[in-house]
Design a protein around this motif. Sequence first.
Motif, PDB file in Angstrom:
ATOM      1  N   ILE A  10     -30.400  -5.420  18.389  1.00 46.89           N
ATOM      2  CA  ILE A  10     -29.545  -4.222  18.393  1.00 46.89           C
ATOM      3  C   ILE A  10     -28.512  -4.299  17.277  1.00 46.89           C
ATOM      4  N   LYS A  11     -27.910  -5.477  17.087  1.00 42.61           N
ATOM      5  CA  LYS A  11     -26.887  -5.637  16.049  1.00 42.61           C
ATOM      6  C   LYS A  11     -27.454  -5.415  14.651  1.00 42.61           C
ATOM      7  N   ASN A  12     -28.737  -5.767  14.453  1.00 40.33           N
ATOM      8  CA  ASN A  12     -29.349  -5.679  13.131  1.00 40.33           C
ATOM      9  C   ASN A  12     -30.048  -4.358  12.858  1.00 40.33           C
ATOM     10  N   HIS A  13     -30.084  -3.439  13.824  1.00 42.74           N
ATOM     11  CA  HIS A  13     -30.721  -2.137  13.645  1.00 42.74           C
ATOM     12  C   HIS A  13     -29.723  -1.047  14.009  1.00 42.74           C
ATOM     13  N   ASN A  14     -29.519  -0.116  13.102  1.00 43.66           N
ATOM     14  CA  ASN A  14     -28.537   0.941  13.326  1.00 43.66           C
ATOM     15  C   ASN A  14     -29.154   2.238  13.803  1.00 43.66           C
ATOM     16  N   HIS A  15     -30.408   2.196  14.208  1.00 44.24           N
ATOM     17  CA  HIS A  15     -31.089   3.429  14.569  1.00 44.24           C
ATOM     18  C   HIS A  15     -32.049   3.184  15.728  1.00 44.24           C
ATOM     19  N   THR A  16     -32.507   4.276  16.301  1.00 41.14           N
ATOM     20  CA  THR A  16     -33.495   4.212  17.370  1.00 41.14           C
ATOM     21  C   THR A  16     -34.863   4.400  16.738  1.00 41.14           C
ATOM     22  N   ASP A  17     -35.770   3.463  16.976  1.00 38.42           N
ATOM     23  CA  ASP A  17     -37.101   3.516  16.386  1.00 38.42           C
ATOM     24  C   ASP A  17     -38.153   3.788  17.441  1.00 38.42           C
ATOM     25  N   ILE A  18     -39.250   4.393  16.992  1.00 39.11           N
ATOM     26  CA  ILE A  18     -40.428   4.540  17.836  1.00 39.11           C
ATOM     27  C   ILE A  18     -41.340   3.360  17.509  1.00 39.11           C
ATOM     28  N   TYR A  19     -41.799   2.655  18.523  1.00 42.08           N
ATOM     29  CA  TYR A  19     -42.692   1.516  18.330  1.00 42.08           C
ATOM     30  C   TYR A  19     -44.029   1.773  19.009  1.00 42.08           C
ATOM     31  N   ILE A  20     -45.082   1.229  18.412  1.00 45.06           N
ATOM     32  CA  ILE A  20     -46.417   1.291  18.978  1.00 45.06           C
ATOM     33  C   ILE A  20     -46.690  -0.076  19.597  1.00 45.06           C
ATOM     34  N   PHE A  21     -47.156  -0.108  20.848  1.00 44.26           N
ATOM     35  CA  PHE A  21     -47.477  -1.371  21.520  1.00 44.26           C
ATOM     36  C   PHE A  21     -48.733  -1.187  22.335  1.00 44.26           C
ATOM     37  N   PRO A  22     -49.664  -2.086  22.361  1.00 39.55           N
ATOM     38  CA  PRO A  22     -49.694  -3.271  21.504  1.00 39.55           C
ATOM     39  C   PRO A  22     -50.137  -2.900  20.098  1.00 39.55           C
ATOM     40  N   ARG A  23     -49.860  -3.778  19.153  1.00 41.95           N
ATOM     41  CA  ARG A  23     -50.196  -3.504  17.762  1.00 41.95           C
ATOM     42  C   ARG A  23     -51.695  -3.560  17.534  1.00 41.95           C
ATOM     43  N   TYR A  24     -52.366  -4.495  18.152  1.00 43.02           N
ATOM     44  CA  TYR A  24     -53.789  -4.685  17.907  1.00 43.02           C
ATOM     45  C   TYR A  24     -54.614  -4.220  19.087  1.00 43.02           C
ATOM     46  N   MET A  25     -55.701  -3.506  18.822  1.00 41.41           N
ATOM     47  CA  MET A  25     -56.611  -3.070  19.874  1.00 41.41           C
ATOM     48  C   MET A  25     -57.678  -4.143  20.049  1.00 41.41           C
ATOM     49  N   SER A  26     -58.051  -4.405  21.282  1.00 42.16           N
ATOM     50  CA  SER A  26     -59.087  -5.393  21.538  1.00 42.16           C
ATOM     51  C   SER A  26     -60.456  -4.743  21.394  1.00 42.16           C
TER      52      SER A  26
END
Length: 163
Positions: free
Chosen positions: A12-28
């Motif tokens: 949180i301290k190192n990011h000043n914005h709200t991000d959208i994340y994709i999880f999981p990164r890799y598809m099996s």
Amino acid sequence: MKTQTSRYSDFIKNHNHTDIYIFPRYMSQYKTTLRTWTLFSSSKKLSEFFDMQVIMNQHINACIETSEDNIIISDLGFIHPRRLLNSTVIGRSHKEFLYIDHADNDSIWILFTENMSVQKVAKNFDDWISNSQTESSYVQELLQSLDNCTSGTKKRVKRKQFS
């Protein structure tokens, strides 16, 4: 020694914005559903927009008041909804909440509000973040792979025309 919760605090301290994340990164090789998460990396934006912790706790309290049943943890067994009241919400995807479970060594879990079940998705925040990526980087990878695919198709088409 730092706890895993402090890893999220450092994030949180190192990011000043709200991000959208994709999880999981890799598809099996089997079917895996990619989920987009709004990961709250700015406590100021989170508090200005809406308080996710309060909303999640409202779902949990409603579950406690309306049923005696425990929340199901995939195939791992049962826990009482009160355990989730001590968790920390770190993200949201539609009607699902991503949270840190302090009672399970700060592992990362999803709360599915439609059926009031939970699922463990990572052993800690570092594990979760390493297996996810921002939506913008995911889109860039898709565009790059499409570009690579398209350029290969163009080459094959040109070869066929002249042979």
